[in-house]
Enzyme design. Structure first.
Site, PDB file in Angstrom:
ATOM      1  N   ASP A 163       0.793  -1.316   0.046  1.00 20.78           N
ATOM      2  CA  ASP A 163      -0.061  -0.082   0.110  1.00 20.78           C
ATOM      3  C   ASP A 163       1.006   1.275  -0.104  1.00 20.78           C
ATOM      4  O   ASP A 163       2.144   1.174   0.415  1.00 20.78           O
ATOM      5  CB  ASP A 163      -0.854  -0.089   1.257  1.00 20.78           C
ATOM      6  CG  ASP A 163      -1.787   1.362   1.579  1.00 20.78           C
ATOM      7  OD1 ASP A 163      -2.354   1.599   0.274  1.00 20.78           O
ATOM      8  OD2 ASP A 163      -1.509   1.873   2.566  1.00 20.78           O
TER       9      ASP A 163
ATOM     10  N   ASP B  16      -0.101   5.132   0.846  1.00 19.36           N
ATOM     11  CA  ASP B  16      -0.106   6.199   2.104  1.00 19.36           C
ATOM     12  C   ASP B  16      -0.226   5.333   3.679  1.00 19.36           C
ATOM     13  O   ASP B  16      -1.161   4.479   3.571  1.00 19.36           O
ATOM     14  CB  ASP B  16      -1.554   7.026   1.943  1.00 19.36           C
ATOM     15  CG  ASP B  16      -1.485   7.813   0.530  1.00 19.36           C
ATOM     16  OD1 ASP B  16      -1.021   8.726   0.790  1.00 19.36           O
ATOM     17  OD2 ASP B  16      -2.132   7.206  -0.012  1.00 19.36           O
TER      18      ASP B  16
END
Length: 232
Positions: free
Chosen positions: A27, A29
């Site tokens: 991922d 953020d």
């Protein structure tokens, strides 16, 4: 805080998988970079305009596509696509305070470029801007909001990320930081590593977890498979 106490606290939040993997999926953020300040400024202004309790609303929007967050609110007379586009413009223009998670740049640089990818709920334009602001080179492979029809916690993104790397989702380690992403990794059939660097409250999880990347290094075996080891 003494050095010994700091090490003890770090180790207490460090649990590593013993397995090896064909590839890693990250991922973006909260996992390899911290964009919380920027995102919460932009989303906070939007939430205030809509008359929401900003403090209560902000934790609900992390880790998901903007259009999914807005659609789920079922706001009468509101076009989720138009609102999400406006928020996206604001986030692209505001990258102040976007920084890498400690150790992330070195960790990613040590991985073979064909063996890892980013799977993010951010649109491609925002992903590129935030990666540049954090000093993280754009990877060879990336799955963004435009690539999926349903965002996290649906597993579509991680399944697609594994497909682009030519591996099975069950042979991948997913790096995530929020419940929606963790659920997406689980649903894809992957193992999950939880990054706790940006957590203000602990997430109860049975998954492996690390606070950041300062205390770990990737290891590439003679067979080319990937694992994570504590830094000597």
């Amino acid at each position: 805080m003494t050095k010994e106490l700091s090490v003890a606290l770090s180790n207490a939040d460090l649990s590593l998988p013993e397995k090896t993997y064909a590839a890693f999926l990250f991922d973006m953020d909260g996992t390899i970079l911290n964009s919380i300040a920027s995102a919460e400024r932009v989303w906070g202004r939007w939430a205030a305009k809509m008359g929401f309790d900003v403090e209560a609303f902000l934790p609900t929007m992390h880790g998901k596509r903007g259009i999914d967050t807005i659609s789920a609110l079922n706001l009468p007379g509101v076009d989720p696509a138009a609102e999400a586009e406006g928020i996206l413009r604001g986030e692209i223009e505001d990258v102040e305070g976007v920084v890498p998670i400690p150790g992330a740049v070195e960790f990613l640089s040590a991985l073979p470029p064909e063996r890892w990818a980013i799977v993010t709920s951010s649109p491609i334009e925002l992903a590129k801007v935030r990666l540049a602001a954090a000093g993280i080179p754009q990877p060879r492979y990336m799955v963004t909001a435009e690539d999926v029809t349903v965002g996290k916690p649906d597993p579509q993104g991680y399944i697609l990320g594994a497909e682009r790397l030519g591996v099975s989702p069950s042979d991948v380690l997913v790096f995530e930081d929020v419940p929606a992403g963790i659920q997406a990794g689980e649903a894809a059939g992957a193992d999950v590593m939880v990054i706790t660097a940006t957590h203000s409250h602990p997430i109860e999880t049975g998954h492996s977890k690390i606070p950041g990347y300062l205390d770990v290094v990737p290891h590439i075996g003679e067979d080319g498979r990937l694992s994570i080891r504590r830094r000597d």
